[in-house]
Design a protein around this motif. Sequence first.
Motif, PDB file in Angstrom:
ATOM      1  N   ARG A   1      50.931  11.831 -28.069  1.00 23.27           N
ATOM      2  CA  ARG A   1      52.289  11.365 -27.782  1.00 23.27           C
ATOM      3  C   ARG A   1      53.228  12.528 -27.471  1.00 23.27           C
ATOM      4  NH1 ARG A   1      56.148   7.283 -31.368  1.00 23.27           N
ATOM      5  NH2 ARG A   1      57.761   7.078 -29.742  1.00 23.27           N
ATOM      6  N   ALA A   2      53.007  13.672 -28.112  1.00 21.31           N
ATOM      7  CA  ALA A   2      53.872  14.830 -27.886  1.00 21.31           C
ATOM      8  C   ALA A   2      53.741  15.381 -26.473  1.00 21.31           C
ATOM      9  CB  ALA A   2      53.557  15.930 -28.903  1.00 21.31           C
ATOM     10  N   ASN A   3      52.660  15.016 -25.786  1.00 23.20           N
ATOM     11  CA  ASN A   3      52.454  15.500 -24.423  1.00 23.20           C
ATOM     12  C   ASN A   3      52.936  14.523 -23.362  1.00 23.20           C
ATOM     13  OD1 ASN A   3      51.295  18.017 -25.011  1.00 23.20           O
ATOM     14  ND2 ASN A   3      49.347  17.040 -25.494  1.00 23.20           N
ATOM     15  N   VAL A   4      53.510  13.411 -23.803  1.00 27.99           N
ATOM     16  CA  VAL A   4      54.080  12.444 -22.867  1.00 27.99           C
ATOM     17  C   VAL A   4      55.551  12.786 -22.695  1.00 27.99           C
ATOM     18  CG1 VAL A   4      54.570  10.019 -22.420  1.00 27.99           C
ATOM     19  CG2 VAL A   4      52.449  10.674 -23.595  1.00 27.99           C
ATOM     20  N   GLU A   5      55.945  13.108 -21.485  1.00 30.26           N
ATOM     21  CA  GLU A   5      57.256  13.704 -21.248  1.00 30.26           C
ATOM     22  C   GLU A   5      58.421  12.809 -21.626  1.00 30.26           C
ATOM     23  OE1 GLU A   5      59.526  16.231 -17.738  1.00 30.26           O
ATOM     24  OE2 GLU A   5      57.407  15.704 -17.596  1.00 30.26           O
ATOM     25  N   GLU A   6      58.287  11.490 -21.433  1.00 27.03           N
ATOM     26  CA  GLU A   6      59.439  10.643 -21.690  1.00 27.03           C
ATOM     27  C   GLU A   6      59.782  10.545 -23.175  1.00 27.03           C
ATOM     28  OE1 GLU A   6      56.723   9.616 -20.095  1.00 27.03           O
ATOM     29  OE2 GLU A   6      56.025   7.632 -20.745  1.00 27.03           O
ATOM     30  N   HIS A   7      58.859  10.907 -24.043  1.00 24.67           N
ATOM     31  CA  HIS A   7      59.152  10.892 -25.478  1.00 24.67           C
ATOM     32  C   HIS A   7      59.817  12.210 -25.855  1.00 24.67           C
ATOM     33  CE1 HIS A   7      57.071   7.138 -26.141  1.00 24.67           C
ATOM     34  NE2 HIS A   7      55.986   7.613 -25.574  1.00 24.67           N
TER      35      HIS A   7
ATOM     36  N   ASP B   1      65.832  12.022  -6.759  1.00 25.00           N
ATOM     37  CA  ASP B   1      66.808  11.248  -6.003  1.00 25.00           C
ATOM     38  C   ASP B   1      68.005  12.102  -5.600  1.00 25.00           C
ATOM     39  OD1 ASP B   1      65.210   9.028  -6.387  1.00 25.00           O
ATOM     40  OD2 ASP B   1      66.284   8.391  -8.180  1.00 25.00           O
ATOM     41  N   PHE B   2      68.352  13.082  -6.450  1.00 28.46           N
ATOM     42  CA  PHE B   2      69.527  13.907  -6.199  1.00 28.46           C
ATOM     43  C   PHE B   2      69.241  15.092  -5.281  1.00 28.46           C
ATOM     44  CE2 PHE B   2      71.283  12.483 -10.510  1.00 28.46           C
ATOM     45  CZ  PHE B   2      72.108  11.536  -9.912  1.00 28.46           C
ATOM     46  N   ARG B   3      67.989  15.423  -5.040  1.00 30.92           N
ATOM     47  CA  ARG B   3      67.659  16.645  -4.313  1.00 30.92           C
ATOM     48  C   ARG B   3      68.391  16.693  -2.971  1.00 30.92           C
ATOM     49  NH1 ARG B   3      61.533  18.786  -3.406  1.00 30.92           N
ATOM     50  NH2 ARG B   3      61.511  18.387  -5.649  1.00 30.92           N
ATOM     51  N   GLU B   4      69.005  17.843  -2.704  1.00 35.22           N
ATOM     52  CA  GLU B   4      69.784  18.099  -1.481  1.00 35.22           C
ATOM     53  C   GLU B   4      71.099  17.324  -1.434  1.00 35.22           C
ATOM     54  OE1 GLU B   4      68.972  20.590   0.366  1.00 35.22           O
ATOM     55  OE2 GLU B   4      67.121  20.889  -0.753  1.00 35.22           O
ATOM     56  N   ASP B   5      71.447  16.640  -2.502  1.00 39.77           N
ATOM     57  CA  ASP B   5      72.739  15.955  -2.576  1.00 39.77           C
ATOM     58  C   ASP B   5      73.765  16.864  -3.239  1.00 39.77           C
ATOM     59  OD1 ASP B   5      71.812  13.708  -1.390  1.00 39.77           O
ATOM     60  OD2 ASP B   5      71.596  12.531  -3.219  1.00 39.77           O
TER      61      ASP B   5
ATOM     62  N   LEU C   1      73.878  16.021 -17.385  1.00 43.60           N
ATOM     63  CA  LEU C   1      72.645  16.762 -17.123  1.00 43.60           C
ATOM     64  C   LEU C   1      71.417  15.898 -17.400  1.00 43.60           C
ATOM     65  CD1 LEU C   1      73.537  20.311 -18.493  1.00 43.60           C
ATOM     66  CD2 LEU C   1      73.696  19.418 -16.158  1.00 43.60           C
ATOM     67  N   ALA C   2      71.543  14.940 -18.305  1.00 44.11           N
ATOM     68  CA  ALA C   2      70.437  14.002 -18.519  1.00 44.11           C
ATOM     69  C   ALA C   2      70.216  13.155 -17.271  1.00 44.11           C
ATOM     70  CB  ALA C   2      70.718  13.115 -19.733  1.00 44.11           C
ATOM     71  N   ASP C   3      71.299  12.768 -16.600  1.00 39.91           N
ATOM     72  CA  ASP C   3      71.180  12.033 -15.341  1.00 39.91           C
ATOM     73  C   ASP C   3      70.405  12.857 -14.316  1.00 39.91           C
ATOM     74  OD1 ASP C   3      72.722   9.901 -16.298  1.00 39.91           O
ATOM     75  OD2 ASP C   3      74.592  10.806 -15.608  1.00 39.91           O
ATOM     76  N   VAL C   4      70.717  14.131 -14.249  1.00 41.48           N
ATOM     77  CA  VAL C   4      70.046  15.015 -13.287  1.00 41.48           C
ATOM     78  C   VAL C   4      68.566  15.134 -13.615  1.00 41.48           C
ATOM     79  CG1 VAL C   4      69.947  17.356 -12.352  1.00 41.48           C
ATOM     80  CG2 VAL C   4      72.170  16.295 -12.822  1.00 41.48           C
ATOM     81  N   GLU C   5      68.245  15.276 -14.900  1.00 38.77           N
ATOM     82  CA  GLU C   5      66.840  15.388 -15.303  1.00 38.77           C
ATOM     83  C   GLU C   5      66.056  14.128 -14.942  1.00 38.77           C
ATOM     84  OE1 GLU C   5      66.532  16.263 -19.414  1.00 38.77           O
ATOM     85  OE2 GLU C   5      67.139  18.355 -19.221  1.00 38.77           O
ATOM     86  N   LYS C   6      66.634  12.976 -15.215  1.00 42.60           N
ATOM     87  CA  LYS C   6      65.926  11.715 -15.013  1.00 42.60           C
ATOM     88  C   LYS C   6      65.757  11.376 -13.532  1.00 42.60           C
ATOM     89  CE  LYS C   6      67.593   9.716 -19.357  1.00 42.60           C
ATOM     90  NZ  LYS C   6      68.524   8.713 -19.957  1.00 42.60           N
ATOM     91  N   SER C   7      66.717  11.767 -12.715  1.00 45.01           N
ATOM     92  CA  SER C   7      66.704  11.361 -11.305  1.00 45.01           C
ATOM     93  C   SER C   7      66.735  12.559 -10.377  1.00 45.01           C
ATOM     94  CB  SER C   7      67.907  10.453 -11.013  1.00 45.01           C
ATOM     95  OG  SER C   7      67.961   9.374 -11.903  1.00 45.01           O
TER      96      SER C   7
ATOM     97  N   LYS D   1      60.802  26.538 -10.560  1.00 42.37           N
ATOM     98  CA  LYS D   1      60.006  25.309 -10.522  1.00 42.37           C
ATOM     99  C   LYS D   1      60.812  24.132 -11.075  1.00 42.37           C
ATOM    100  CE  LYS D   1      56.448  27.595  -9.010  1.00 42.37           C
ATOM    101  NZ  LYS D   1      56.092  27.514  -7.570  1.00 42.37           N
ATOM    102  N   ALA D   2      62.045  24.042 -10.629  1.00 37.85           N
ATOM    103  CA  ALA D   2      62.922  22.990 -11.141  1.00 37.85           C
ATOM    104  C   ALA D   2      64.088  22.794 -10.181  1.00 37.85           C
ATOM    105  CB  ALA D   2      63.444  23.352 -12.531  1.00 37.85           C
ATOM    106  N   ILE D   3      64.784  21.671 -10.359  1.00 38.98           N
ATOM    107  CA  ILE D   3      66.018  21.442  -9.636  1.00 38.98           C
ATOM    108  C   ILE D   3      67.116  22.313 -10.250  1.00 38.98           C
ATOM    109  CG2 ILE D   3      67.843  19.759  -9.199  1.00 38.98           C
ATOM    110  CD1 ILE D   3      65.554  19.263  -7.407  1.00 38.98           C
ATOM    111  N   VAL D   4      67.866  23.003  -9.419  1.00 34.79           N
ATOM    112  CA  VAL D   4      68.983  23.835  -9.882  1.00 34.79           C
ATOM    113  C   VAL D   4      70.227  23.450  -9.094  1.00 34.79           C
ATOM    114  CG1 VAL D   4      67.432  25.746 -10.468  1.00 34.79           C
ATOM    115  CG2 VAL D   4      68.540  25.693  -8.212  1.00 34.79           C
TER     116      VAL D   4
END
Length: 473
Positions: free
Chosen positions: A320-326, A174-178, A165-171, A256-259
């Motif tokens: 820093r708490a508002n930066v998503e990658e952290h 790229d995965f949309r419609e796959d 699921l971390a892969d899905v979140e990060k990419s 409002k997200a990939i499902v």
Amino acid sequence: MAGSGSGSGLRMVALRSLQADAAGCMLVAVIIAKSAPRVFKKTGPESGTGTGTGAGGESKGVFSFTIRDSTIDTANCSAWGSPHFVMSLDQMFHVGDVVDILSPQIKSRQLESRSEQYQPLVSSPFKIILNERQSEITIHEAENYTNYLPLLHLPTKSAAGYFTLADVEKSSQDFREDTIDLLVAVRAVAQPRNIKTKFGEEIQNREVSVMDQTTTNPFKIMIWEPEAIKRASSWQSRETVLFISDIKLEWNNFNKAIVGRIIGRTVITEDPHTAEAEALRVYARHAPILRSAVIDRVSQDIPDPISIRSVMTVQQVLDRANVEEHVQFTALMYAVITQMDLDGCNKVTLTKCVSCSSIVKETKTACDNIECSVASGAENMEPEINFNVYVTLTDHTGSLRNCRLTGKFAEQVLGCSVVEFLSMDVDAKGQLKWRFLLERCTVRIVVMKGPLVSILTCSVGDPNEVVSKLPVY
């Protein structure tokens, strides 16, 4: 389903031994996937296609399902006939049934055909076709039917090829419609919803929330297939593990997200017999789900809070708490405690479920979180009382409100246990509060996006240390 075929005189054949156009054969296998039947409306005298529809111009239907008879061999089947015929098959046969298939047609698959894109990926180079007038499918009643049931727990694809699921979140873009493969644990199963389409048709939808070890965020799966909607009723939160092959990823405007979406190509393997699945099940049983529980777990996993030496101001923490990658970080702060209500009206303790860390209401005696193994009755654990103190940290750049001081960290900071604190009178609690309130303190915290802040250590600061290390910007 009764038909004109008969088991007498038929030759039993395994899937791996099939040959194109083989006649007079009988297959025994377990159904591992099925799709809702489709009915094709009458279109005219040329609509008969020789697929078991009867006279030209009659409506016809198809019932598609996937079977397996060994650890390796799988095949797709389609039963063609009248709408009544295919609807009856759909009602009588389900995933998990061991069946006898009598007198089917065996045809080579056309891998480039469009229909192949909408069917599960299988090992057999042949497709199995049942004709209403010539073929038959029945429940396998021989004693060896139990030999086929373990096949339901073997993924149809390599367990090494799934995404996290971390892969899905990060990419996600790229995965949309796959379509991808996932290994997940069930987190929560919603009740089916009845939806009316723009054509006035009543259909059902079900939402399932899943999890794995790689992210604290739930992932939602939308189910529209009637068979999968039924199967989800038996899935248990924090207990059922699913290997889902070829689940479609798509953007959901409401969330409002990939499902994920279960489609005709998808195969769901419940509780797969793999080491990875068992490790995920063990994790899911006690993994923190609520954000507060997640940060509590993160706090407990920090071996030596005193080693935190990255000094930050309130504004730096907020930025820093508002930066998503952290996802999470720690900080050392020199801040004045401007709020710590130990002797007022605010409740500073709460009762939590030992299993899922959900708050147990005062009117309840046990956890009622539907995602928890205690609430489901799978485990029996008494809830426990913990500190839950909210603190405001202030410096020259601003204030960090609702910082949580909980559990063993609160006991260490306050110098007393929950039981001892509850036995104190108001004066004693007031004296304890004023040891910290309006004092410049040395505070170590862990932060998650939001921000959600948990205090690990807190003590009145050394003025010389504060002057030398407090950032001036």
